[in-house]
Design an enzyme around this catalytic site. Structure first.
Site, PDB file in Angstrom:
ATOM      1  CB  SER A 272      17.017  16.310   6.062  1.00 33.82           C
ATOM      2  OG  SER A 272      16.136  17.193   5.400  1.00 33.82           O
ATOM      3  NE  ARG A 311       2.794  17.732  54.241  1.00 28.92           N
ATOM      4  CZ  ARG A 311       3.194  16.968  55.276  1.00 28.92           C
ATOM      5  NH1 ARG A 311       4.446  16.539  55.356  1.00 28.92           N
ATOM      6  NH2 ARG A 311       2.346  16.621  56.212  1.00 28.92           N
TER       7      ARG A 311
END
Lengths: 442, 442, 442, 442
Positions: A272, A311
């Protein structure tokens, strides 16, 4: 090239490299070079043109940032790339410039380049998958007969073994990995269809050129181009989504076991920035982050599948980024869980202690013994009362139960005295465990 | 710093810069410098310590790649950053090193740094929002009375006006933008709670220091830290999701209008890598890509909200990347649609032509006139027959209808002859248009 | 039992029945009856108890509404169901009541019941899948040589054939269907693990009883219970997600072809409540609705995979509803698209007309012919100018091009005169088509 | 009408009723009746027609199942409904049949009917929201000064108070509730635009009729129809998504606190079908299920926003089901959490015990005291060693620390002896708590 700060927990360094500008540029140019060679071999373009293209298509000569910038205007990175490539070829051999990108369309380049990156990514995923299955197998064998509390809806339940828990993880990981590998194999195929997916510009040579191109790139050539049919990629990303879910399940279990109040297992973890005593499940955090993030990305991919005609517009355009994010998320989770499992510290003594502290979980076993003798309702009443007394007085459930005459007349004392011995109430745990880790899966 | 190749369509250059390593590093170090100053002002640490920290915390002295790499082990970029900052401060003033990151926790740094980046991103979004609303307003005014086919379920319907269509876009964009701005304002607040969200390390000075820190950073200080309550950020990302949906709607309309067979409007667009004749809706592609991708990212954010206790494990860890992706996706769509609208070419003649070619859409109007006279069923029959004849013979619907005696006896000829005049069947279109663009919204 | 009003477009009547209260209740009670029989066969409970349970477990005797209501309190429908079953058995044979649900846990019942419903749903999906593949195959053969415009980014591109387009649909549908069927088969397996997944309550008889139970229910018995490992169900729902995406792609194409301005194909569709002339793509609307909705549901499933220990809390509890929604959505799309394809009207004459109206799409072909002779840049200039003139004057591109001397000196007139003949610029379209529909896939 | 078995955990009985066939049918017919009245008032149709329509439009005369079935063909439930209504009106007054649904379109009916249902749903949500905020406020006050372990990444951290934890829940619930209410208010407006959204069929009376219609239905009339602009509904569903995330956070915390190994708080919960001792967090399971499921549904809604022109195809068609699912999921979570909080048993003694058992969490406090005296590195070393010794020997951290001379020379004994007193290391907890629950929010 490393992962970026804001994305540092959503990828790994090797995977970030696979999808980096350099790697993607390299894959696009590999396509252009291989295309030229395949076309030269089939007499579509000259050998000297193919040579000039090969020389010009050197990744280090291109500036990804300016290509990315121009892509916003054209809707694809191929157009600015091809433009620059033509300029470079022109400088070497003006006649050759005519044949750059000959007969191909933008999507041929970006799809195939993505596929080439995915192949590399797959190798990284597989290496970590093998680390993980090996570590899980070992873990399951080592703790084959270590009883621990079952926990359902996060409440204590009759015991299982840590060996079975690890085998359950192993089984899911094995299935997920197999599925992932077959999905990558099916999806990593050449894309080459030209403007409308007919290879019209190549006349009758289309199939021959595309076979040679596929061979050059080391990719299978599918039965037809797949510009607007994205189901193979969809299978790839969903297989990643499922694997990530499996990894998230393992990570969640570990974070729960690692709680100080439970303390049955712990991953190596990290510290931490302000609390000296802290040991955080950093690996699990990465895996659970992926398990939170990847499902939405999978939805994004699937939502884009209805692509227009030959497409699509839009549905197609976010796919590459989404696919790369999904694969990197899965890979981050896989590397993190592999590390967590390899370094997992397991405390079988604490497991026994936690069972003893929750001996009420054997109330089911008491029910199984008492109900046939006393009848369901009577057995239920007797057990409920014993549970209440045990809770109120903080006593062992079996001790309280043994004081009830209807109980002692129904079950013999030997049975009663072992009622809360976990190793006597494990049922098929070991059989299930062996079936999960054994055989052809290992 | 530019966008990356694989993500070139999912961000813009200025937004990519806002979330770049340099910018995020800078924001994190701003927090550390401002914290030291605020604590010095309150006598928690010495002024000389604050000075040393300020001097050491120079962004250019840190290597983002190595920080990102180490973040994998600690589960946060703050730990490696603070480690390096301590080393640098130690070199300047060993005593000051004690007070680096004093009383803060990792998440204080990453959350506040993210907020600082979001503030900058908001300014970019707002600028494009203003471009877009201005262009839409102008468009709606310019084509206020240009009739065009309504289209429902992609089939011709009675006419509307292009002015109303643009006003509908304007209305949705205005609402979405207002909501986005208020969400950013609510979410862009300081995060400062220390290890458990109580600022315990600062004793009774917590509030005072946090007020000063907020002032240093130019951020509001909320009523309390929000480590594990992510609803404000959730509101920010959902507001982006909604805005992106609105932009996707506009983009979809434009792609449909831009079809060669429709040809009523076109964005500037881009070309093709192989087809010289092509003009692609590249801007719309980017917006629709965002509208496909962002919803899943929003789901990913929401799915991560149930975060454990005072700081979650997993749910929290993917948030920053997801938030940055959402905001950039929205920004890419916004810039693309603003460009598309500013450069939109509109063809009101073609619009009239398309109405004339679909004069059947006035069958509803015929129904409204005939049904009260002939009754619903009879009117339906007459109209159905006229429609069939008109279709079969390729004739104008009204001409066929006019040949039916029951029709001519029911409607006078003057009315009949104008039945398919679009400007006579626009109902409240202009009123709706004015209400949408007018008033306080503009 | 029919679908509900608000959900009428998200399911079909047969699928709504499969997941109806009656069907689910029936499946749960099948489990309880089969369990009793399997346990009686293994001497765990008496035959008379099994008989009493079989008699009592008659679906029509239970009130689903009250069970659903009580489920809110217990977090599972099994508890109120078993409670009512015990009461009914008690009334028949009090001693038998002891053995109701013997050794099983709630999730054993709900998971297996869901699996039984999924098996039935699969049969419905397969029947529609077969209709659809058959119709697509026929369509592709019928229009094998019907040229139509290719369209990329919704702009005209060189021609393809409707046969190839249909074959592309066929290929994706075939792959999606195969994957769906293998996913259903893998997922439709017995769930039976008891309280903690060890079958502890059955002592050493666990495996034997579970084999018999599986046989009774006609389900495979997997290597171990899968209470907390949901990857098989995840594969099932993602396969549905992918299939739905494929169906959405077909539906989107049809809606685009069905636009009056395009008019190349049309599904049977439905009418309008106010517009007599309208023919709406109602089938496509249902399929596209599913393609919009199912991806999010898939994400919901995947997000729930990290389930705690031996039975999750929350992640597990929404699964059944989500799974049923996904399968019904897929089935609704499948039935709708099968109907649309079976009834599709195709207009090959209009297709030719639309190509002729967009003869610019042959500019790519001109480029392929001119560039080798004139060089890339010169060819580009010539073609760009011809395109501009053709557009401005509304003339045929080839006619304009033929007026340029540099063109006529480069290409012979015969070639020029057929430049825009679609059947001469189809490349490998027919080969791709045959590979897609042919062979072992059909 | 109750919730269905498969969905019993994803709704509540009152909310299932609000979206039931009966209720939705009723809302649709309310629209048709009100429309007729508004048109009669404006002289568009006769009063006698309006009367006939009012009499015919009696909900109980319609069969929802057959309407739902027919909707599959038309793509909307309105068409079969209006058809049946016309038949019924014809039987009463043939002339009146002409004026059924006059000038309206299908979506006007379904959107407005959905809005009417949402209004009713909102009242139910608000009632539970008020229960919840009241219970949370009380809880926070009652345990204002009850210290408990902070927990970050599921590891022990310095203490907080249960009062502050409850206040954090309260703050997020309050913000989420406010946002939800304003979103419902903005979205619950009339939809009335006719075929193309211009009310053309009403000529110049459009606005007047729509104002009257809105008044009849008790709904605001927005500036224009919103057929294809779904941002208001999107805001409604995202507000539900955020609230559900907030509820999931509370539920997750409770499930963690309710673990037997933690035992600091417990919801009333439910039992098990096989384990007599079990108390399951059934309410939390429902809330966490919603928090897992709703985000994906929100994504489904957002993904459908790009709707084509004046009425979308597909994107629109799944909206009603998705919206109803989201609102019911939120409502189920809200009712469940309200019940869990109202019945929450809290154990402050156990909280103190768990702090004492994890006294290492005060290492941060030791660091704050020692570092200024010893320097950061020296302090870190001393504390790390004390932590190691305390862990190894199972001793209290402070006791070990007090044995170090460098410590006792740096901190006076009085301070040392209270180092691990939780009430002395709460910083601004109480201030934050009061700010969260106090003021205008309550």
């Amino acid at each position: 090239m490393s992962q970026r700060l804001l994305e540092s927990l959503t990828t790994t360094e090797p995977l970030a490299e696979v999808f980096s500008d350099g790697a993607f540029l390299d894959a696009m140019l590999r396509f252009e070079r291989a295309l030229a060679r395949a076309e030269a071999r089939n007499g579509i373009i000259t050998s000297s043109a193919a040579d000039a293209i090969a020389r010009a298509a050197a990744p280090e000569a291109f500036d990804p940032a300016s290509i990315a910038r121009d892509a916003t205007r054209s809707g694809t990175v191929t157009i600015p790339l091809v433009q620059r490539l033509i300029e470079r070829v022109s400088a070497i051999d003006p006649a050759a410039a005519t044949y750059v990108h000959w007969g191909a369309t933008s999507q041929d380049v970006t799809d195939t380049a993505l596929v080439l990156c995915l192949q590399r990514a797959h190798a990284i995923l597989v290496a970590n998958h093998e680390r993980l299955t090996k570590a899980l197998h070992r873990l399951s064998e080592q703790y084959a007969s270590a009883p621990m509390l079952g926990r359902t809806l996060m409440q204590p339940a009759p015991p299982t073994t840590f060996g079975l828990k690890a085998a359950g993880w192993f089984g899911a990981v094995s299935r997920s990995g197999e599925q992932m590998t077959s999905a990558f194999k099916a999806a990593c195929v050449l894309q080459f269809g030209g403007a409308s997916g007919t290879l019209a510009a190549l006349g009758s040579h289309g199939r021959k050129v595309s076979d040679d191109l596929a061979r050059e790139l080391g990719l299978p050539n599918p039965e037809a181009p797949w510009h607007a049919h994205r189901d193979r990629l969809a299978t790839l990303v969903t297989s990643c989504g499922i694997y990530t879910g499996t990894l998230g399940k393992i990570a969640r279990d570990i974070t729960l076991l690692m709680q100080q109040e439970v303390a049955e297992a712990a991953e190596p973890g990290g510290g931490s920035s302000t609390m000296p005593h802290k040991r955080n499940p950093a690996g699990c955090a990465i895996a659970l982050a992926a398990a939170t993030r990847v499902p939405g990305l999978v939805a994004a991919f699937l939502a884009g599948m209805p692509q227009e005609h030959e497409r699509g517009v839009g549905g197609h355009h976010a796919e590459a980024a989404t696919t790369a994010d999904i694969v990197q998320g899965t890979g981050a989770a896989l590397a993190a869980v592999a590390g967590a499992i390899e370094g997992l510290r397991v405390d079988p003594v604490r497991m026994l202690h936690n069972i003893a502290a929750n001996s009420e979980v054997f109330a089911e076993r008491a029910m199984m013994l008492l109900a046939p003798v006393l009848g369901r309702e009577a057995a239920k009443r007797v057990i409920a009362q014993a549970l209440e007394t045990a809770r109120r007085d903080g006593r062992r459930f079996v001790d309280v139960l043994s004081e009830d005459e209807s109980v002692t007349s129904a079950i013999d004392l030997a049975q009663l005295s072992t009622l809360d011995r976990p190793d006597e109430y494990l049922g098929s745990a070991e059989e299930f465990r062996r079936r999960l880790i054994g055989g052809d899966r290992q």
